[in-house]
Structure formats: C-alpha cells, structure tokens
Design an enzyme around this catalytic site. Structure first.
Site, PDB file in Angstrom:
ATOM      1  CB  CYS B  99     -30.919  -1.003  14.354  1.00 19.19           C
ATOM      2  SG  CYS B  99     -30.558  -2.614  13.669  1.00 19.19           S
ATOM      3  NE  ARG B 133     -29.160  -8.992   9.102  1.00 21.29           N
ATOM      4  CZ  ARG B 133     -28.189  -8.190   9.527  1.00 21.29           C
ATOM      5  NH1 ARG B 133     -26.960  -8.633   9.649  1.00 21.29           N
ATOM      6  NH2 ARG B 133     -28.462  -6.938   9.836  1.00 21.29           N
ATOM      7  CG  HIS B 201     -35.724  -0.592  10.551  1.00 14.29           C
ATOM      8  ND1 HIS B 201     -34.977  -1.636  11.063  1.00 14.29           N
ATOM      9  CD2 HIS B 201     -36.078  -0.962   9.316  1.00 14.29           C
ATOM     10  CE1 HIS B 201     -34.882  -2.578  10.147  1.00 14.29           C
ATOM     11  NE2 HIS B 201     -35.537  -2.203   9.080  1.00 14.29           N
TER      12      HIS B 201
END
Lengths: 463, 250
Positions: B99, B133, B201
C-alpha cells in the site's frame, strides 16, 4: 398541533415498528425511522424540538452504548421521560426510531430528554438535527477503516460537529485520548463560547507500562513527534506529552483517582470528592462511567444522586452480558477492534480465570469488511497466564481467526456455524468454570439471537 | 552474507507509523515460518532516523500508513534510508512493500493538485491520486513467472492512489476480483527481482503462505522445506471461493 405530514410520518413509522417487532426482526430499531423519514424528512428535527429538556449525544469509537445507557439511566431517575437509541442503532434512522417511541398515535409528544449514541462519522448531521445540550466524545480508535477512511478525517468530522453546537452547550471530552484532546484544543482556540469539560483517569496503579501494539495515536497531532506516555490506561489513552513541548494532556476538570477493579463484576473510583461505582467490569468501563458522570455534571446533576443511580445500572446489552447454563457462567462481550479486544483479553488475563473461549469474527458491513485488524490483537495473551484450554473460532471469517491464533502459537477449533460453535463451547466448559464469548458486532447479534431462542437471554429490544 | 540459512534479519520500516492495516501480521508470518524451519530470526525496527544495521537485513517490510503518518516518514525515508535500501537491493535482499510503502518505492506520487512527490525509485511504477477509494476483497492470479502454487493470491485493498507499471516491472498478478493497481488495466502489484510491491493487506502473508515462502527463500537464498499449510490454505480458499462465486452477504 402536529403538522399533517409529520403526523402521517409518525403513524407510519410507529406502525412499521410494531410490525417489525411482531415478525421478530430486531425489535424495530431502525425501520420506523426509515419509514417516517421517507414521508417527512425532518421527522427527527421536528420531534427533537419537542423534547422538553433537550438532547445529549455520545460519540467515540468504543464505549458509546454503555456510556449512553448510563446517561439515560441518570436522567430517567430524576425522574424524566427519556427516549434513547439503546440497541446500538446509531445512524439517523436509529435516532428517528428512538424519538418516534416518545410520540403518541395522535402525534402528541411525551418525552423530556433524548439520549443518542452517534456514529462518529454522522456527528455533524446529528448535531444539526438534534441541537444537543451536551456531546460526549470518548476515545478515537482505529475501527472500520474500510468504512470511514482514516482517523484524522474522523477527528476533523467530529470537530466540525462540535463547532456547530448551539450556544451554551458543553463538549464533554476525554483528556486522556490524544486525538480527542486535539479536537478540544482546536475548538477552544477558535470558539470561546463553547464550554468544554475535560475528564480523565489519574491512577498509575491501574496503568500498563507501555503502549500495546494496537495503539493508534502514537504521534503528536501537531508536529508528528512520537508522544511520551507516562501512563497508559486503555489503548492509546493515558497521560502523554510531546517531547517538543507543543502538546500534552489537558488539565482535567474531573479526574478519577483510586480506581478499583473488581474483575468483570465492577469498577469504582473517586471523583470530585465522591466514590462512584457500577457493576461494569474492566478499566475501559471506568472511562464510560466517568464520561457519564462528567456529562451529568455538565447537565447540573448532583454528585450524590449520580453515585446512587449509577450504582444500580446493569451492563449494556451484549457489550458485556452474562448468562447461566447448567450451572456454568458465560460472559458475552462485544470485541470489534484491536483496542477493545486487547482490553477484554487483558481483563481475562487479569482474572486468571479465562480458560474457555468462543471467538466470533464476521466481515459484514457493520463489523467492518476488512479483518486485518485481528493481527493487531494480542491473542498471545491467551497463551500466557490465561492458559486457554478451549479456543473455538466461529463466524464468517473463522478460518482467518484460527490462522491468527496459529501464528500466536495457539490451536483453535474452526466451526463456522455459530449454532454448532455455541454447542461446542457449552459442552467444553466444566461445571463451576466460566466461558467467554467474544464477538464482532453482527456475530454478537447472531449469538444473542441464538441464546434468546434457547431461553438463556431476553430479546434486546426489551432490555 | 548473513543469509546462510541459519539466521534471518527482518528490517521493518517505520513499524510504529506505517502499520495501519494489520501489517504486523506480515512480520509475524515471516518470523514464524522462518522459525518453524529452524532459522534464527531477528526483527530490526527501522523507525525515523534509524539506519544502523540496514546492511545486515535480509528482507525488508514496508507497510501502509494513514496520510498523516505517510507525510511524517517521507523526508526521513529520502534522507536517511533511500541510498542504503538501494545498496541492500544490489546485494540481493528481498523487499515486500504494501500500500503506502509500495507507492513510496515508486518514482513519484502525484497529488490531486498535480504536485509530484518523488519516491525512492526502487520499483518502476508511478502513482496518481485518484477519486474514489478502492476498497474490498481482492483475488488475483499471480504472474506465472513466479511459479506460485496455488496460483491465486488473496487480500484486501483500501487505497485511493492509482498505480501504473513501467517496463521494468512485472505485475504481481492479474485481478480476478477487486481493483488492483488502478482499476483499469487489470494488473495488481509489481515485482522486480526480489522486490515485491502490492496493495494487498488483510494481512497479506498469513493467507498466502506460498508467497511468504517465495520471499523467505529469496531472502535466505535457499530452498525451504514444506510446512503443513492446511489451515493457511483453508483460509485462502474460503475467501477465494466466496469472492469468485460472488456470494458475499452484506
């Protein structure tokens, strides 16, 4: 005189509430609000104006439901008629459903106080609609990042909400939380007319020596330096200062000292010359109790009265609840983020009696869809003094949980099906021992529904 | 070389600031899977200002942070770490960046205002601030060149940056579910030599033991004995099957 559209909204909303209770869908905690708002979008604001005394809002990451319940109880005992969104329905539809409960079928409104727990991200709109007399901001922990974006954004949202408080309102703030403190400092600088009441813990005897892994606010919100913590109480809440000297814990108007923890059975402390206690276990509940006491103080309640009243409150539904099954004691607790989870594990460790655990992890929207936070929970504690004998992982993400436990050196049984998982726990706990059920939000609701069906607990809309 | 097969040093970049999405799980997985093979493991936390010991690191990990934290580490990364990290890559150390860490390994991050913040350029990728997002579970088909078995990798993404790959990297994989690098070209992550960048993640490594072992074998420069991965793969398959069958419940 009730305007016709509001009356129609109230009637439709109340009918929806009755219907949803009858079909057993969670006691009508959000549906009435949804239905009413579609007919009259200002239902909440219009009914809130009719509260004879006003509203109190409670926000923050952990402890909202318990704190709200404590405050509602304080006000009810005055006596006063209180409407409250008790079942954790903390979005606008939940608030609207709550005020509808105070409206009669003729549109006549009979309530003095509204006590609302508010989802952090919706504080600005809740303040605009409810024009509260006090807002309590507890802690700001990392929780459901997939839904809210990041902690800093959330802090700004809360600041915006508090900035819009009506004249004379009080912001009741947790001085021990660095992010909450910064919100208060910024408000204090820009808005002299807002009253701020700071509360915090001051008892090194109950502190832990260092920040747990899950602590989020390690850095100074002003300069980014790593904060020095003299004491850590819960998560990143404690007594901190920035080494550059530009930031530190605010002076407390109400400071809790001589904190006494009685396992999961209760907590007591001294504040403002009186000793306050409640049947709520864990240090995190000291914060909830203190937050409620501070709010009562802001609203002008007498300390002696509050001591008496708070001492009689039972634990909030599901956050920490007990039941008996064939002579064995079971405790059901909500554990939805690393800070909250670690506190509960610490408590179980402190008790030394936590041996049998059912852990439930779901990834529905209300739980947070991202489960990576479980890697920040110190499950290693279960292998330490706890020496857990039974570990059952359940819920939609049971395998993730079992895997997390494997890397903590622990072996868990995977049982995705909650009903069967519950059976396994009930069988595993020997007579005289205690079982712990720690679950994320929707898993907790599911477990609770199963326990209600089995007759071990009452439905939550009646508690 | 310390990568003799008996010792492993993990360099955890900004463990206190860049650890928002359970990145600690990646460290725990590297540590345990090395220990289970009898390797002695040391975790070196490389916070702000710290660079001592970088020379001995076999595998670096660089996680994601909130925007504020990312700003805090930025200058430090360029000033005290960038050259040392480049040297470590030269001698064959492995690197996993997730990320925010992944973005900082690229050439630059272009903000919404058009400003280009330079990265440390270890990966031939560039990132542009995006609007909405990208959030959700991800399943990718790993690049065949990696030889991973099973082929899939699973994780969770939460990023607004859109990352585009240059010619000097291969994607870590092709997206089967989710957005990946930019939601446009179907790529996810980037690999160049022993450097792995990704948006995944969840934590990434626990449910992807095959990727963990690939990174460990690169770091230790040797083959690894297999472990019992039935629980790891059960967790992997559970989420993979759910996401690919589209049966997720709200």
């Amino acid at each position: 005189m009730t305007p016709p559209r509001l009356l129609a909204a109230v009637l439709a909303g109340k009918a929806a509430g009755t219907a949803s209770r009858l079909v057993g869908q969670g006691g009508g905690t959000t549906l009435p609000g949804l239905v009413a708002s579609r007919i009259e979008p200002r239902t909440l604001a219009l009914l809130a104006e009719r509260l004879t005394a006003g509203s109190v809002l409670i926000t923050g990451t952990n402890g909202k439901t318990t704190t709200s319940r404590l405050i509602a109880s304080l006000l009810q005992g005055l006596p006063a008629r209180v409407v409250a969104n008790r079942a954790g329905a903390n979005l606008v539809t939940g608030h609207t459903s709550a005020v509808l409960a105070g409206a009669g079928l003729t549109g006549r409104f009979r309530a003095d106080w509204g006590v609302f727990e508010v989802d952090e991200a919706t504080l600005p709109s809740a303040v605009a609609e409810l024009k509260p007399r006090a807002v309590v901001v507890g802690n700001l922990f990392r929780d459901q990042l997939d839904r809210y974006g990041e902690l800093e954004m959330l802090a700004l949202t809360i600041e915006r909400g508090l900035e819009a408080l009506p004249e004379g309102a009080t912001a009741v703030l947790n001085a021990d939380d660095p992010r909450t403190a910064e919100i208060g400092y910024r408000l204090g600088e820009r808005r002299g007319r807002l009253k701020i009441l700071w509360y915090g813990l001051d008892d090194p005897a109950v502190a832990i020596s260092e920040l747990p892994h899950a602590a989020d606010a390690r850095t100074c919100p002003r300069c980014g330096s790593r904060l020095d913590f003299r004491q850590v109480y819960v998560g990143h809440d404690g007594d901190y200062t920035c080494p550059t000297g530009d930031f530190g814990r605010p002076e407390r108007d109400l400071s809790a000292t001589s904190v006494q923890l009685d396992g999961l059975d209760g907590v007591r402390f001294t504040v403002g010359g009186v000793q306050v206690g409640a049947a709520l276990g864990g240090l995190y509940n000291a914060y909830n109790l203190l937050g409620a006491f501070a709010t009562g103080t802001a609203l002008g309640l007498k300390p002696g009265y509050m001591v008496e009243r708070l001492g009689e409150v039972p634990a909030a539904f599901g956050r920490q609840e007990r039941f008996l099954h064939q002579g064995r004691r079971f405790t059901l607790m909500l554990a939805k983020n690393p800070a909250g989870f670690n506190e509960i594990l610490r408590e179980a460790e402190r008790l030394g009696g936590g041996r049998h655990f059912l852990l439930g992890l779901n990834d529905r929207i209300a739980d947070g869809r991202d489960v990576s936070w479980i890697w920040d929970v110190d499950f290693e504690l279960l292998g330490g003094d706890c020496a857990a004998e039974t570990l059952i992982a359940t819920g939609v993400r049971a395998y993730d949980l079992a895997l997390r436990l494997k890397y903590a050196g622990l072996k868990a049984t995977v049982e995705v099906d909650l009903n069967r998982a519950l059976d396994r726990l009930l069988e595993a706990v020997p007579a005289g021992a205690e079982g712990f059920i720690l679950c994320t939000y929707t898993a907790m609701l599911d477990v609770r529904a199963l326990l209600v069906r089995r007759g071990s607990l009452r439905p939550y809309w009646r508690t | 070389m310390s990568a003799s097969g008996q010792r492993l040093t993990i360099g955890w970049l900004y463990s206190d600031l860049m650890n928002i999405y359970g990145d600690r799980g990646n460290i725990q997985t590297l540590v345990q899977r090395a220990r289970w093979r009898g390797v002695e493991v040391r975790v070196l936390e490389l916070g702000k200002g710290a660079s001592e010991g970088i020379e001995a690191v076999d595998v670096f990990f660089f996680g994601g942070g909130q925007d504020k934290e990312q700003e805090l580490v930025y200058d430090d990364l360029l000033e005290t770490k960038a050259i040392r990290l480049a040297n470590a890559m030269q001698r064959g150390a492995a690197f996993l960046a997730v990320c925010g860490g992944y973005q900082l390994l690229g050439h630059y991050y272009q903000t919404a205002q058009g400003e280009r913040l330079p990265g440390i350029g270890l990966l031939d990728v560039r990132t542009v601030a995006g609007g909405q997002r990208c959030i959700g579970d991800v399943v990718i088909e790993s690049d065949p060149g990696l030889g991973l078995q099973p082929r899939t990798l699973v994780g969770f993404e939460n990023h607004s940056g859109r990352t585009y790959l240059g010619e000097g990297v291969r994607p870590l994989g092709r997206v089967r579910r989710g957005n990946g690098n930019n939601g446009e070209d179907g790529s996810e992550g980037a690999v160049s030599g022993n450097i792995f960048g990704t948006y995944l993640h969840g934590s990434l490594l626990p449910k992807n033991p095959h990727l963990t072992d690939l990174i460990l074998s690169r770091a230790l420069n040797r083959e690894l004995d297999p472990l019992d991965d039935s629980l790891e793969l059960a967790a992997h398959n559970w989420i993979k099957d759910r996401e690919l069958s589209g049966s997720r419940r709200a």
